[in-house]
Design a protein around this motif. Structure first.
Motif, short mmCIF file in Angstrom:
data_model
loop_
_atom_site.label_atom_id
_atom_site.label_comp_id
_atom_site.label_asym_id
_atom_site.label_seq_id
_atom_site.Cartn_x
_atom_site.Cartn_y
_atom_site.Cartn_z
N GLU A 70 4.58 -9.81 7.81
CA GLU A 70 3.40 -9.60 6.98
C GLU A 70 2.99 -10.85 6.20
O GLU A 70 1.81 -11.23 6.17
N VAL A 71 3.95 -11.49 5.53
CA VAL A 71 3.61 -12.65 4.70
C VAL A 71 3.24 -13.87 5.55
O VAL A 71 2.24 -14.55 5.25
N PRO A 72 3.97 -14.18 6.64
CA PRO A 72 3.49 -15.26 7.50
C PRO A 72 2.07 -15.03 8.01
O PRO A 72 1.26 -15.98 8.07
N GLU A 73 1.74 -13.78 8.35
CA GLU A 73 0.37 -13.48 8.78
C GLU A 73 -0.63 -13.70 7.65
O GLU A 73 -1.73 -14.21 7.87
N LEU A 74 -0.24 -13.33 6.45
CA LEU A 74 -1.12 -13.56 5.29
C LEU A 74 -1.43 -15.04 5.13
O LEU A 74 -2.57 -15.42 4.83
N SER A 75 -0.43 -15.88 5.33
CA SER A 75 -0.65 -17.33 5.18
C SER A 75 -1.64 -17.86 6.22
O SER A 75 -2.27 -18.89 6.00
N ARG A 76 -1.79 -17.14 7.32
CA ARG A 76 -2.70 -17.58 8.38
C ARG A 76 -4.14 -17.11 8.16
O ARG A 76 -5.09 -17.82 8.53
N TYR A 77 -4.30 -15.94 7.53
CA TYR A 77 -5.67 -15.42 7.42
C TYR A 77 -6.25 -15.45 6.01
O TYR A 77 -7.46 -15.25 5.84
N PHE A 78 -5.44 -15.75 4.98
CA PHE A 78 -6.00 -15.77 3.63
C PHE A 78 -6.97 -16.95 3.50
O PHE A 78 -6.61 -18.09 3.79
N ALA A 79 -8.17 -16.67 3.04
CA ALA A 79 -9.20 -17.71 2.91
C ALA A 79 -9.24 -18.21 1.46
O ALA A 79 -9.77 -17.54 0.58
#
Length: 310
Positions: A70-79
């Motif tokens: 979840e957190v690695p994915e957040l780092s990829r899509y958070f603008a």
């Protein structure tokens, strides 16, 4: 505060005159970089990142050691809208201290003037970065060489409430901004940071003449002792080398993971404490025990300030 109000400023200036630390000015051209450490806890991480991004004027490197996606994915899509994300590193393992050392080292390699650490369990209020700069400048205007500044302030961890900033005796890794020189000193001394609560009390009694009465160290009617986590040694190391640790008044950050009054038995620094003076009683140096000598040896042995490459 009146001119004759008890203060630790003279003690601090004495340490500075002995160690002659390199003073760094915070200017509009200063390069600021923060290392965000994350390990799962998606909801906390999201709230921390959103509150961080309420401010601009700094770069961010994101160092993740998560076990889940979840957190690695957040780092990829958070603008990001204000902060500038310049790097993301995955698989940063080995525990909190390993992540801290990785972040310090990477920010030094990238050439930042000020080196920051942020953990993923804080909620920052709008204006947090400007408040940190104001506290840094206020202390510098009083002749203090600042090594660390934070806007996460606990009442029990303040030495003295000055006008518009606090002088603190503890500075953890949750939210802090170091001068480049202080960050390099910390990184090179990291393996020697371990102290007991008795040694910490001895250090501040010896150098500042204050007795730290901290509720969070008391269990029932007894004072706990033994090795503390390494970040308890940050501020003593800096002071031993002439660098001060200062904070904002009031605190503009809150813990998401726990209630400070329940867990730490203290509260956050409040606006009404501005310029209220010493936060702990003074102590007669003739009453000091050998704990002071042990503390001094711990934080001053092999801690000459390193030469900093720019």
């Amino acid at each position: 505060m009146s001119a004759d109000w008890p203060s630790v400023l003279d003690s601090l200036r004495s340490l500075q005159s002995q160690r002659r630390p390199a003073a760094r000015r915070w200017t509009p051209e200063s390069k600021l970089g923060f290392a965000l450490s994350t390990r799962d806890r998606f909801v906390y991480t999201m709230r921390t990142v959103k509150s961080l991004d309420a401010e601009g004027g700094f770069d961010l490197i994101w160092n993740d050691g998560s076990e889940r996606n979840e957190v690695p994915e957040l780092s990829r899509y958070f603008a990001f809208r204000n902060a500038r994300l310049v790097e993301v590193n995955y698989g940063v393992k080995g525990g909190a201290d390993a992540a801290i050392r990785f972040g310090l080292r990477r920010l030094l390699e990238l050439g930042f003037d000020f080196i920051g650490l942020v953990e993923n369990d804080l909620l920052l209020s709008p204006g947090w970065l400007g408040a940190m700069r104001a506290a840094f400048v206020a202390a510098a205007e009083e002749g203090i060489t600042v090594g660390a500044v934070s806007t996460l302030g606990y009442q029990s961890r303040v030495l003295e409430h000055r006008k518009n900033y606090s002088i603190d005796w503890a500075r953890g890794a949750a939210l802090v901004l170091f001068s480049r020189e202080a960050a390099q000193l910390l990184l090179e001394s990291y393996s020697r940071l371990e102290m007991t609560s008795q040694q910490i009390r001895g250090f501040y009694a010896e150098h500042f003449g204050v007795a730290l009465h901290v509720p969070e160290w008391a269990v029932g009617g007894r004072w706990m002792d033994g090795p503390m986590t390494l970040d308890w040694g940050y501020a003593p190391l800096l002071y031993a080398n002439g660098y001060a640790s200062v904070g904002t008044i009031p605190s503009l950050a809150r813990d998401l993971e726990f209630d400070a009054r329940t867990v730490l038995r203290t509260d956050y620094v409040r606006a009404e404490q501005n310029a209220s003076g010493l936060a702990h009683p003074t102590i007669d140096p003739s009453n000091l025990t050998s704990a002071a000598n042990a503390a001094i040896k711990t934080v001053t042995e092999s801690t000459e300030a390193p030469k900093v490459t720019r």
